[in-house]
Design a protein around this motif. Structure first.
Motif, PDB file in Angstrom:
ATOM      1  N   LYS A  48      35.748  40.959  51.660  1.00 30.96           N
ATOM      2  CA  LYS A  48      34.689  39.996  51.991  1.00 30.96           C
ATOM      3  C   LYS A  48      34.764  38.734  51.136  1.00 30.96           C
ATOM      4  CE  LYS A  48      31.158  42.203  49.157  1.00 30.96           C
ATOM      5  NZ  LYS A  48      30.020  43.106  49.149  1.00 30.96           N
ATOM      6  N   THR A  49      35.502  38.797  50.006  1.00 30.46           N
ATOM      7  CA  THR A  49      35.656  37.590  49.195  1.00 30.46           C
ATOM      8  C   THR A  49      36.930  36.835  49.571  1.00 30.46           C
ATOM      9  OG1 THR A  49      36.962  38.635  47.455  1.00 30.46           O
ATOM     10  CG2 THR A  49      34.557  38.754  47.221  1.00 30.46           C
ATOM     11  N   GLY A  50      37.706  37.414  50.496  1.00 28.26           N
ATOM     12  CA  GLY A  50      38.963  36.779  50.904  1.00 28.26           C
ATOM     13  C   GLY A  50      40.160  37.301  50.127  1.00 28.26           C
ATOM     14  N   SER A  51      39.930  38.178  49.131  1.00 32.46           N
ATOM     15  CA  SER A  51      41.067  38.725  48.374  1.00 32.46           C
ATOM     16  C   SER A  51      41.773  39.793  49.199  1.00 32.46           C
ATOM     17  CB  SER A  51      40.607  39.391  47.079  1.00 32.46           C
ATOM     18  OG  SER A  51      39.870  38.501  46.336  1.00 32.46           O
ATOM     19  N   PRO A  52      43.124  39.859  49.056  1.00 26.51           N
ATOM     20  CA  PRO A  52      43.860  40.853  49.845  1.00 26.51           C
ATOM     21  C   PRO A  52      43.652  42.276  49.310  1.00 26.51           C
ATOM     22  CG  PRO A  52      45.373  39.569  48.477  1.00 26.51           C
ATOM     23  CD  PRO A  52      44.004  39.001  48.249  1.00 26.51           C
ATOM     24  N   ALA A  53      43.410  43.221  50.199  1.00 25.62           N
ATOM     25  CA  ALA A  53      43.255  44.631  49.809  1.00 25.62           C
ATOM     26  C   ALA A  53      44.228  45.451  50.645  1.00 25.62           C
ATOM     27  CB  ALA A  53      41.830  45.081  50.085  1.00 25.62           C
ATOM     28  N   ASP A  54      45.056  46.254  49.968  1.00 25.18           N
ATOM     29  CA  ASP A  54      45.981  47.143  50.678  1.00 25.18           C
ATOM     30  C   ASP A  54      45.234  48.451  50.944  1.00 25.18           C
ATOM     31  OD1 ASP A  54      48.033  48.658  51.666  1.00 25.18           O
ATOM     32  OD2 ASP A  54      49.466  48.156  50.085  1.00 25.18           O
ATOM     33  N   VAL A  55      44.980  48.755  52.201  1.00 24.23           N
ATOM     34  CA  VAL A  55      44.055  49.847  52.532  1.00 24.23           C
ATOM     35  C   VAL A  55      44.734  51.174  52.875  1.00 24.23           C
ATOM     36  CG1 VAL A  55      42.193  48.276  53.223  1.00 24.23           C
ATOM     37  CG2 VAL A  55      43.837  49.083  54.950  1.00 24.23           C
ATOM     38  N   VAL A  56      46.067  51.275  52.680  1.00 19.02           N
ATOM     39  CA  VAL A  56      46.704  52.589  52.858  1.00 19.02           C
ATOM     40  C   VAL A  56      47.457  52.998  51.598  1.00 19.02           C
ATOM     41  CG1 VAL A  56      46.926  52.532  55.387  1.00 19.02           C
ATOM     42  CG2 VAL A  56      48.775  51.614  53.990  1.00 19.02           C
ATOM     43  N   LEU A  57      47.499  54.318  51.340  1.00 19.13           N
ATOM     44  CA  LEU A  57      48.244  54.828  50.190  1.00 19.13           C
ATOM     45  C   LEU A  57      49.735  54.809  50.528  1.00 19.13           C
ATOM     46  CD1 LEU A  57      46.192  58.019  49.145  1.00 19.13           C
ATOM     47  CD2 LEU A  57      45.688  55.606  48.710  1.00 19.13           C
ATOM     48  N   GLY A  58      50.568  54.695  49.481  1.00 18.35           N
ATOM     49  CA  GLY A  58      52.008  54.691  49.719  1.00 18.35           C
ATOM     50  C   GLY A  58      52.775  54.490  48.434  1.00 18.35           C
ATOM     51  N   THR A 172      58.262  70.006  77.866  1.00 12.35           N
ATOM     52  CA  THR A 172      58.064  70.218  76.427  1.00 12.35           C
ATOM     53  C   THR A 172      56.682  69.720  76.015  1.00 12.35           C
ATOM     54  OG1 THR A 172      58.956  69.754  74.204  1.00 12.35           O
ATOM     55  CG2 THR A 172      59.097  67.966  75.797  1.00 12.35           C
ATOM     56  N   PRO A 173      56.085  70.348  74.991  1.00 12.53           N
ATOM     57  CA  PRO A 173      54.825  69.791  74.489  1.00 12.53           C
ATOM     58  C   PRO A 173      55.076  68.542  73.652  1.00 12.53           C
ATOM     59  CG  PRO A 173      55.380  71.823  73.320  1.00 12.53           C
ATOM     60  CD  PRO A 173      56.472  71.589  74.315  1.00 12.53           C
ATOM     61  N   ILE A 174      54.182  67.562  73.781  1.00 10.25           N
ATOM     62  CA  ILE A 174      54.274  66.321  73.000  1.00 10.25           C
ATOM     63  C   ILE A 174      52.896  65.998  72.455  1.00 10.25           C
ATOM     64  CG2 ILE A 174      54.683  63.822  73.075  1.00 10.25           C
ATOM     65  CD1 ILE A 174      57.241  64.843  73.672  1.00 10.25           C
ATOM     66  N   ASN A 175      52.855  65.676  71.185  1.00 12.72           N
ATOM     67  CA  ASN A 175      51.604  65.215  70.569  1.00 12.72           C
ATOM     68  C   ASN A 175      52.021  64.363  69.382  1.00 12.72           C
ATOM     69  OD1 ASN A 175      48.863  64.999  70.041  1.00 12.72           O
ATOM     70  ND2 ASN A 175      48.784  66.885  68.817  1.00 12.72           N
ATOM     71  N   ILE A 176      51.800  63.052  69.484  1.00 14.13           N
ATOM     72  CA  ILE A 176      52.299  62.159  68.426  1.00 14.13           C
ATOM     73  C   ILE A 176      51.120  61.435  67.786  1.00 14.13           C
ATOM     74  CG2 ILE A 176      54.010  60.387  67.850  1.00 14.13           C
ATOM     75  CD1 ILE A 176      55.403  60.928  70.472  1.00 14.13           C
ATOM     76  N   THR A 177      51.144  61.353  66.466  1.00 11.93           N
ATOM     77  CA  THR A 177      50.069  60.649  65.777  1.00 11.93           C
ATOM     78  C   THR A 177      50.594  59.913  64.559  1.00 11.93           C
ATOM     79  OG1 THR A 177      47.756  60.886  65.062  1.00 11.93           O
ATOM     80  CG2 THR A 177      49.300  62.464  64.147  1.00 11.93           C
ATOM     81  N   SER A 178      49.719  59.078  63.997  1.00 13.83           N
ATOM     82  CA  SER A 178      50.029  58.350  62.763  1.00 13.83           C
ATOM     83  C   SER A 178      49.209  58.971  61.643  1.00 13.83           C
ATOM     84  CB  SER A 178      49.653  56.880  62.960  1.00 13.83           C
ATOM     85  OG  SER A 178      49.503  56.242  61.716  1.00 13.83           O
ATOM     86  N   HIS A 179      49.861  59.202  60.502  1.00  8.41           N
ATOM     87  CA  HIS A 179      49.239  59.949  59.399  1.00  8.41           C
ATOM     88  C   HIS A 179      48.996  59.049  58.184  1.00  8.41           C
ATOM     89  CE1 HIS A 179      48.589  63.490  56.772  1.00  8.41           C
ATOM     90  NE2 HIS A 179      48.476  64.194  57.882  1.00  8.41           N
ATOM     91  N   CYS A 180      48.408  57.869  58.415  1.00  8.42           N
ATOM     92  CA  CYS A 180      48.080  56.979  57.283  1.00  8.42           C
ATOM     93  C   CYS A 180      46.929  57.556  56.482  1.00  8.42           C
ATOM     94  CB  CYS A 180      47.630  55.610  57.798  1.00  8.42           C
ATOM     95  SG  CYS A 180      48.955  54.622  58.456  1.00  8.42           S
ATOM     96  N   TYR A 181      47.017  57.438  55.159  1.00  8.53           N
ATOM     97  CA  TYR A 181      45.883  57.762  54.285  1.00  8.53           C
ATOM     98  C   TYR A 181      45.178  56.447  53.994  1.00  8.53           C
ATOM     99  CZ  TYR A 181      47.833  62.384  53.217  1.00  8.53           C
ATOM    100  OH  TYR A 181      48.309  63.667  53.281  1.00  8.53           O
ATOM    101  N   PHE A 182      43.950  56.317  54.463  1.00  5.38           N
ATOM    102  CA  PHE A 182      43.192  55.086  54.252  1.00  5.38           C
ATOM    103  C   PHE A 182      42.321  55.197  53.017  1.00  5.38           C
ATOM    104  CE2 PHE A 182      44.029  55.189  58.809  1.00  5.38           C
ATOM    105  CZ  PHE A 182      44.551  53.920  59.010  1.00  5.38           C
ATOM    106  N   ASN A 183      42.233  54.107  52.278  1.00  8.05           N
ATOM    107  CA  ASN A 183      41.236  53.959  51.218  1.00  8.05           C
ATOM    108  C   ASN A 183      40.855  52.480  51.270  1.00  8.05           C
ATOM    109  OD1 ASN A 183      39.890  53.390  48.791  1.00  8.05           O
ATOM    110  ND2 ASN A 183      40.818  55.173  47.792  1.00  8.05           N
ATOM    111  N   LEU A 184      39.711  52.200  51.868  1.00  7.77           N
ATOM    112  CA  LEU A 184      39.343  50.808  52.156  1.00  7.77           C
ATOM    113  C   LEU A 184      38.923  50.047  50.901  1.00  7.77           C
ATOM    114  CD1 LEU A 184      37.384  51.106  55.557  1.00  7.77           C
ATOM    115  CD2 LEU A 184      39.842  50.911  55.172  1.00  7.77           C
ATOM    116  N   SER A 185      38.859  50.734  49.756  1.00  2.00           N
ATOM    117  CA  SER A 185      38.536  50.007  48.522  1.00  2.00           C
ATOM    118  C   SER A 185      39.753  49.215  48.048  1.00  2.00           C
ATOM    119  CB  SER A 185      38.078  50.975  47.427  1.00  2.00           C
ATOM    120  OG  SER A 185      39.190  51.582  46.803  1.00  2.00           O
ATOM    121  N   GLY A 186      40.893  49.403  48.727  1.00  2.00           N
ATOM    122  CA  GLY A 186      42.093  48.662  48.350  1.00  2.00           C
ATOM    123  C   GLY A 186      42.677  49.190  47.054  1.00  2.00           C
TER     124      GLY A 186
END
Ligand code: BGC
Length: 348
Positions: A48-58, A172-186
């Motif tokens: 909200k202040t315009g500073s960049p926040a990286d919101v996923v773990l990695g 064949t069965p198919i089920n695809i997802t994305s497994h990002c860990y979010f932490n919005l505190s950056g």
């Protein structure tokens, strides 16, 4: 504002170069993805202040991702995301036996699922994105059929769009997802327990002690699973915040519908998830054990450091004829889409 994608080397996997693709669009979000596991390595959002926040773990290195494999940081999970009971199922009288990498169950596609594969990449300048493709061979981890899969990441203003497509030459069965860990505190808060969550779901799938669905649904009303109204994840001492369940989305019609809101008040960052898939598996990151190398900024990723909101089909669907179908047949095209939209007081 101009869209652009930059490409940087991120290491080598079995002799092949793993690149990091960074997709930027003007003043919007910036997303980085790599060939290994078609993984999202960062999503940078202005707070909200315009500073960049990286919101996923990695991690800062490919090694960091490889060593943390069983936690699936940011990766694409498949051929069948989540669990298949007893690592077995049948189609048309044929029995198939899968890798049992989670006790006696198969989790996220087996020992070497899509998350640990090298994906070919193509930059899409017109669409402002990157398309990853992978061919999963017949019998990979026990699954039938050669399957061609693509995962396309597109950045549109403050939205990350993920499009999944697949075709097969055997049912064949198919089920695809994305497994990002979010932490919005950056990254400045060590847990997600302060985050506020709302899930557009009145029921969860009842599961047994191995987290396998019984086939019944349970109403969430007046239980700790009730996120119908926005509320804090860790609410009191007796409610730790441990969640590893599938919420059944209302209005699930195969069309893109709103599924989740996640808010972090201090940074003002809000994430809204839209999906075509019928459920959200909310996993609160309680198995993270603080034992990771090369984490971003040397952070310790302990219990609840990040949370996953996995848009997907129901776990163990191949063994539940009453669940929405997950069997893809030759001649059909699997197509699903999930959108993560970011906003705050200044960007909406
Ligand atoms: C599963 C958890 C599992 C985790 C592994 C989640 O999607 O639901 O049970 O431990 O993935 O990182």
């Amino acid at each position: 504002m101009a869209a652009k994608t930059t490409v940087q080397s991120f290491g080598k996997l079995e002799g092949r170069t793993v690149n990091k693709f960074t997709i930027t669009q003007g003043a919007g979000i910036q997303v980085s993805v790599i060939n290994y596991g078609a993984t999202v390595t960062s999503i940078i959002v202005p707070d909200k202040t315009g500073s960049p926040a990286d919101v996923v773990l990695g991690f800062d290195t490919l090694e960091g991702y490889i060593r943390s494999g069983k936690h699936y940081f940011g990766a694409i999970c498949g051929r069948y995301a989540n669990r298949i009971a007893n690592a077995a199922f049948g189609i048309n009288g044929n029995e198939y036996h899968l890798s049992n990498n989670d006790g006696i169950s198969c989790l996220h596609g087996g020992f070497k699922g899509f998350d640990k594969k090298y994906w070919d990449a193509e930059v899409l300048p017109e669409e402002n994105g990157v398309r990853f493709s992978y061919r999963s061979l017949d019998d990979e981890e026990g699954f039938p059929g050669n399957v061609d899969i693509s995962v396309t990441y597109i950045v549109a203003g403050n939205e990350l769009h993920i499009k999944y497509a697949a075709t097969t030459d055997k049912a064949t069965p198919i089920n695809i997802t994305s497994h990002c860990y979010f932490n919005l505190s950056g990254g400045y808060e060590n847990t997600i327990l302060n985050h506020q969550l709302q899930l557009n779901a009145g029921n969860i799938l009842e599961v047994d002690e191995k987290l396998i669905p019984t086939g019944n649904m349970k109403e969430v009303r007046n239980t700790t699973m009730d996120f119908t109204e926005v509320r804090k994840i860790g609410v009191s001492d007796d409610l730790s915040g441990e969640y590893d369940n599938s919420w059944v989305l209302k209005n699930s019609s195969g069309k893109l519908e709103k599924a989740v809101s996640l808010i972090h008040s201090e940074t003002g960052i809000k994430m809204t998830v839209f999906t075509t898939q019928p459920s959200i598996h909310f996993y609160s990151g309680h198995f993270l054990d603080g034992n990771f190398m090369d984490t971003k900024k040397g952070k310790v990723y302990g219990k609840y450091a990040g949370l996953c909101l996995e848009a997907q089909h129901f776990p163990d669907s191949p063994n539940h004829p009453g669940f929405p179908n997950t069997i893809l047949k030759p001649g059909e095209v699997y197509a699903e889409k999930t959108v993560y939209k970011f906003s705050n007081e200044n960007i909406r």
